[in-house]
Design a protein around this motif. Structure first.
Motif, PDB file in Angstrom:
ATOM      1  N   ARG A  87      45.820  41.719  25.645  1.00  0.00           N
ATOM      2  CA  ARG A  87      44.447  42.157  25.420  1.00  0.00           C
ATOM      3  C   ARG A  87      43.869  42.877  26.634  1.00  0.00           C
ATOM      4  O   ARG A  87      43.062  43.766  26.507  1.00  0.00           O
ATOM      5  CB  ARG A  87      43.549  40.956  25.080  1.00  0.00           C
ATOM      6  N   GLN A  88      44.275  42.473  27.807  1.00  0.00           N
ATOM      7  CA  GLN A  88      43.746  43.033  29.040  1.00  0.00           C
ATOM      8  C   GLN A  88      44.875  43.253  30.029  1.00  0.00           C
ATOM      9  O   GLN A  88      45.719  42.376  30.213  1.00  0.00           O
ATOM     10  CB  GLN A  88      42.741  42.044  29.652  1.00  0.00           C
ATOM     11  N   LEU A  89      44.885  44.409  30.660  1.00  0.00           N
ATOM     12  CA  LEU A  89      45.896  44.721  31.651  1.00  0.00           C
ATOM     13  C   LEU A  89      45.234  44.898  33.012  1.00  0.00           C
ATOM     14  O   LEU A  89      44.079  45.318  33.097  1.00  0.00           O
ATOM     15  CB  LEU A  89      46.640  46.013  31.291  1.00  0.00           C
ATOM     16  N   VAL A  90      45.974  44.586  34.061  1.00  0.00           N
ATOM     17  CA  VAL A  90      45.518  44.848  35.419  1.00  0.00           C
ATOM     18  C   VAL A  90      46.546  45.753  36.084  1.00  0.00           C
ATOM     19  O   VAL A  90      47.734  45.698  35.786  1.00  0.00           O
ATOM     20  CB  VAL A  90      45.323  43.546  36.240  1.00  0.00           C
ATOM     21  N   MET A  91      46.060  46.606  36.981  1.00  0.00           N
ATOM     22  CA  MET A  91      46.932  47.545  37.670  1.00  0.00           C
ATOM     23  C   MET A  91      46.596  47.495  39.156  1.00  0.00           C
ATOM     24  O   MET A  91      45.434  47.461  39.541  1.00  0.00           O
ATOM     25  CB  MET A  91      46.724  48.957  37.127  1.00  0.00           C
ATOM     26  N   ASP A  92      47.624  47.474  39.975  1.00  0.00           N
ATOM     27  CA  ASP A  92      47.432  47.431  41.420  1.00  0.00           C
ATOM     28  C   ASP A  92      48.516  48.282  42.068  1.00  0.00           C
ATOM     29  O   ASP A  92      49.559  48.534  41.478  1.00  0.00           O
ATOM     30  CB  ASP A  92      47.505  45.987  41.922  1.00  0.00           C
ATOM     31  N   GLU A  93      48.257  48.703  43.274  1.00  0.00           N
ATOM     32  CA  GLU A  93      49.248  49.458  44.026  1.00  0.00           C
ATOM     33  C   GLU A  93      49.509  48.747  45.335  1.00  0.00           C
ATOM     34  O   GLU A  93      48.654  48.021  45.843  1.00  0.00           O
ATOM     35  CB  GLU A  93      48.774  50.884  44.279  1.00  0.00           C
ATOM     36  N   ALA A 151      46.541  40.419  32.345  1.00  0.00           N
ATOM     37  CA  ALA A 151      45.438  39.810  33.092  1.00  0.00           C
ATOM     38  C   ALA A 151      45.362  38.302  32.876  1.00  0.00           C
ATOM     39  O   ALA A 151      44.931  37.568  33.767  1.00  0.00           O
ATOM     40  CB  ALA A 151      44.116  40.463  32.700  1.00  0.00           C
ATOM     41  N   GLN A 152      45.775  37.821  31.730  1.00  0.00           N
ATOM     42  CA  GLN A 152      45.660  36.383  31.438  1.00  0.00           C
ATOM     43  C   GLN A 152      46.818  35.571  31.980  1.00  0.00           C
ATOM     44  O   GLN A 152      46.638  34.531  32.589  1.00  0.00           O
ATOM     45  CB  GLN A 152      45.513  36.167  29.933  1.00  0.00           C
ATOM     46  N   THR A 153      48.029  36.044  31.757  1.00  0.00           N
ATOM     47  CA  THR A 153      49.205  35.272  32.161  1.00  0.00           C
ATOM     48  C   THR A 153      49.758  35.692  33.520  1.00  0.00           C
ATOM     49  O   THR A 153      50.621  35.009  34.064  1.00  0.00           O
ATOM     50  CB  THR A 153      50.330  35.411  31.124  1.00  0.00           C
ATOM     51  N   HIS A 154      49.308  36.824  34.038  1.00  0.00           N
ATOM     52  CA  HIS A 154      49.780  37.378  35.321  1.00  0.00           C
ATOM     53  C   HIS A 154      51.256  37.754  35.275  1.00  0.00           C
ATOM     54  O   HIS A 154      51.897  37.860  36.316  1.00  0.00           O
ATOM     55  CB  HIS A 154      49.516  36.423  36.485  1.00  0.00           C
ATOM     56  N   GLN A 155      51.799  37.957  34.098  1.00  0.00           N
ATOM     57  CA  GLN A 155      53.191  38.356  33.964  1.00  0.00           C
ATOM     58  C   GLN A 155      53.307  39.858  34.224  1.00  0.00           C
ATOM     59  O   GLN A 155      52.581  40.668  33.655  1.00  0.00           O
ATOM     60  CB  GLN A 155      53.725  38.037  32.572  1.00  0.00           C
ATOM     61  N   VAL A 156      54.222  40.235  35.091  1.00  0.00           N
ATOM     62  CA  VAL A 156      54.439  41.645  35.419  1.00  0.00           C
ATOM     63  C   VAL A 156      55.092  42.328  34.226  1.00  0.00           C
ATOM     64  O   VAL A 156      56.099  41.864  33.698  1.00  0.00           O
ATOM     65  CB  VAL A 156      55.309  41.781  36.684  1.00  0.00           C
ATOM     66  N   LEU A 157      54.516  43.460  33.814  1.00  0.00           N
ATOM     67  CA  LEU A 157      55.025  44.206  32.676  1.00  0.00           C
ATOM     68  C   LEU A 157      55.785  45.459  33.099  1.00  0.00           C
ATOM     69  O   LEU A 157      56.726  45.875  32.440  1.00  0.00           O
ATOM     70  CB  LEU A 157      53.872  44.617  31.747  1.00  0.00           C
TER      71      LEU A 157
END
Length: 107
Positions: free
Chosen positions: A68-74, A90-96
């Motif tokens: 449902r929600q993604l996070v992106m970082d560099e 964003a919820q499980t913190h699993q890297v996609l």
């Protein structure tokens, strides 16, 4: 004809024992593959295959329908001016996904 025996300490058609494979699997999170190869005398490609099998067992599969929600970082690579981007749930913190670069084109 040819007969084969089942040996408890070696998987069928394996070139290394189960005990050595387990030892290598325990070293993989701690050391680079090159160092494990030098330490054990096992070829680099064999260790890489063991690592791939281990990761398939350890890393959970992604349930794409539940995202449902993604996070992106560099982050910087080698403290230089080269960067990589990571996208995670964003919820499980699993890297996609992880990719080299931080521009729109790279992503």
């Amino acid at each position: 004809g040819v007969r084969t025996e089942a040996i408890s300490w070696v998987s069928p058609y394996a070139r290394i024992t189960n005990r050595l494979k387990g030892y290598i699997e325990k070293l993989l999170p701690l050391l680079p593959i090159k160092h494990i190869s030098e330490l054990t005398g096992v070829h680099w490609h064999t260790i890489k295959e063991i690592d791939k099998q281990r990761l398939k067992r350890v890393v959970p599969t992604v349930s794409w329908g539940d995202l449902r929600q993604l996070v992106m970082d560099e982050f910087a690579i080698f403290k230089g001016h080269r960067y990589a981007t990571v996208i995670a749930d964003a919820q499980t913190h699993q890297v996609l996904w992880i990719g080299i670069g931080r521009s729109r084109k790279d992503i």
